[in-house]
Design a protein around this motif. Structure first.
Motif, short mmCIF file in Angstrom:
data_model
loop_
_atom_site.label_atom_id
_atom_site.label_comp_id
_atom_site.label_asym_id
_atom_site.label_seq_id
_atom_site.Cartn_x
_atom_site.Cartn_y
_atom_site.Cartn_z
N ILE A 19 37.82 22.10 15.97
CA ILE A 19 36.58 22.60 15.65
C ILE A 19 35.58 21.59 14.63
O ILE A 19 34.41 21.37 14.90
N VAL A 20 36.13 20.62 13.98
CA VAL A 20 35.73 19.56 13.12
C VAL A 20 35.18 18.63 13.86
O VAL A 20 33.94 18.17 13.70
N SER A 21 35.82 18.18 14.83
CA SER A 21 35.31 17.23 15.89
C SER A 21 34.20 17.77 16.50
O SER A 21 33.18 17.08 16.56
N PHE A 22 34.22 19.06 17.03
CA PHE A 22 33.15 19.75 17.76
C PHE A 22 31.93 19.67 16.83
O PHE A 22 30.94 19.13 17.37
N LEU A 23 32.14 19.85 15.73
CA LEU A 23 31.01 20.04 14.67
C LEU A 23 30.21 18.61 14.33
O LEU A 23 29.01 18.60 14.63
N TYR A 24 31.25 17.20 14.20
CA TYR A 24 30.80 16.26 14.35
C TYR A 24 29.79 16.02 15.40
O TYR A 24 28.67 15.45 15.24
N ALA A 25 30.33 16.14 16.69
CA ALA A 25 29.49 16.03 17.88
C ALA A 25 28.20 16.75 17.67
O ALA A 25 27.21 16.26 18.34
N ALA A 26 28.19 17.88 17.39
CA ALA A 26 27.14 18.61 17.47
C ALA A 26 26.00 18.14 16.43
O ALA A 26 25.13 18.25 16.81
N GLN A 27 26.44 17.82 15.41
CA GLN A 27 25.54 17.29 14.32
C GLN A 27 24.96 15.91 14.87
O GLN A 27 23.72 15.83 14.78
N LEU A 28 25.67 15.12 15.44
CA LEU A 28 25.09 13.85 15.80
C LEU A 28 24.14 14.10 17.28
O LEU A 28 23.25 13.27 17.07
N ILE A 29 24.54 14.81 18.06
CA ILE A 29 23.68 15.17 19.10
C ILE A 29 22.37 15.84 18.74
O ILE A 29 21.04 15.41 19.42
N HIS A 30 22.50 16.51 17.72
CA HIS A 30 21.02 17.16 17.28
C HIS A 30 20.12 16.25 16.33
O HIS A 30 18.94 16.14 16.56
N GLN A 31 21.00 15.30 15.77
CA GLN A 31 20.13 13.96 15.17
C GLN A 31 19.30 13.18 15.96
O GLN A 31 18.34 12.76 15.87
N GLU A 32 20.06 13.16 17.30
CA GLU A 32 19.68 12.22 18.29
C GLU A 32 18.69 12.93 19.35
O GLU A 32 18.39 12.28 20.59
#
Length: 374
Positions: free
Chosen positions: A241-254
């Motif tokens: 879940i932590v890994s998922f959240l990191y990916a989600a935050q990064l893809i939204h920033q980009e």
């Protein structure tokens, strides 16, 4: 190999992988355990819940972590139907939903529900008037995806949400293909529940999330389950879940940068097909479409053969949703958009992502030219 199947799954990005490793080492406790190590993991889990809710404009109480999009679709719909106070046994969906939704609705028909399967036009969009006319006093819930996984056509979910809200019909939407690609906002679109998958946004596989509006009554599908407030059984995968959240935050920033780059690559591919006069017809809506998904009919060649010939030349494409692979039936999306079975079997899907380059597109055009000229 040139990878052109990002709609099926994405490679995990380095930042998400590092987050998974760090959480596995330092937050290994079971979040349901009452000791300090469990509490440490539980605190991190709740932080992830809060941060993910922000990305969809929802409330953290409505976030439930799951194993992925299919489980989220099934549990959301089952839990809402089990918990609703509204009387009625009528449901609405579309003919081109993900297999997890269509298979569930077939099961629900066996259980006594009646289902209206909305048709789509040649671009893969539903008719809002047909939706309105399908609603009856018996209608309890509608499940209409945000965008199609085979051709990328985007549905007008804000209008859909408004119509369903006006008639007091629960609205579930599958946003697995759109989350991180285009904005998803649960309040603006009057969404009661939605599904998300980590492995579509460069996160780990086997992780996802479901959102259910906290003001909506639901009842756990599985009795006597304690995890995720009773939403699903099984120890919560905190590192995933932590890994998922990191990916989600990064893809939204980009998101804006990614969309611009992928749109340029898409245009290069489509222009190349036209310039080379390849016998390929692009499917999907001309404007309301995800920039990363290109669905196409290769005239005169079955999609399976095109896929295998591309694979022999080190290019990975698909013939549609990975969850439908192995079934001999033609693409359900192509049939719904008006293709005959023979033409529908000529369908292929190319989906691009963060590692796709102009050089990759040039090579794909070269290979498609070679295959079709035979």
């Amino acid at each position: 190999m040139i990878y052109m199947d990002y709609a099926a799954t994405t490679p995990i990005r380095e930042e998400a992988l590092n987050a998974f490793i760090d959480a596995s080492k330092n937050y290994y406790g079971n979040p349901s355990s009452l000791h300090d190590i469990g509490s440490k993991a539980s605190t991190l889990l709740e932080t992830c819940r809060i941060e993910l809710a922000k990305l969809i404009g929802g409330q953290e109480e409505g976030i439930f972590f799951t194993s992925g999009g299919s489980e989220s679709n099934i549990l959301a719909i089952r839990s809402l139907l089990k918990g609703t106070n509204k009387q009625g046994k009528h449901l609405i969906t579309t003919q081109i939903e993900h297999s997890s939704v269509l298979n569930l609705f077939k099961q629900l028909e066996d259980e006594g529900y009646t289902v209206t399967y909305l048709g789509v036009d040649s671009y893969g969009q539903i008719d809002l008037q047909e939706l309105k006319e399908s609603i009856t006093v018996e209608t309890v819930l509608a499940s209409i995806h945000h965008a199609n996984s085979e051709i990328g056509t985007i549905q007008p979910i804000e209008e859909v949400g408004s119509i369903l809200k006006e008639h007091n019909v629960l609205f579930h939407t599958d946003t697995v293909q759109t989350f991180g690609k285009i904005p998803v906002h649960v309040l603006d679109s009057h969404i009661d529940s939605l599904s998300i998958s980590s492995h579509k946004i460069y996160g780990p596989k086997g992780v996802g999330a479901c959102y259910i509006n906290p003001t909506i009554k639901w009842t756990p599908y599985f009795d006597y389950t304690s995890h995720e407030k009773g939403f699903r059984p099984g120890t919560v995968n905190v590192p995933g879940i932590v890994s998922f959240l990191y990916a989600a935050q990064l893809i939204h920033q980009e998101m804006d940068v990614n969309d611009k780059r992928l749109s340029q690559l898409r245009t290069t591919l489509l222009n190349g097909i036209e310039e080379k006069a390849l016998p390929i017809h692009i499917e999907g809506h001309p404007t309301n479409v995800l920039s990363n998904i290109i669905g196409a009919i290769v005239k005169g060649i079955e999609g399976q053969l095109t896929m295998l010939e591309c694979n022999r030349r080190n290019i990975a494409i698909s013939t549609g949703s990975a969850c439908s692979v192995g079934k001999q039936a033609p693409s359900k999306t192509m049939i719904a958009t008006g293709k005959d079975p023979q033409t529908a079997k000529q369908f292929i899907r190319l989906s691009i992502g963060r590692h796709t380059t102009e050089t990759d597109i040039a090579k794909v055009l070269e290979v498609l030219d070679e295959i079709t000229s035979k």
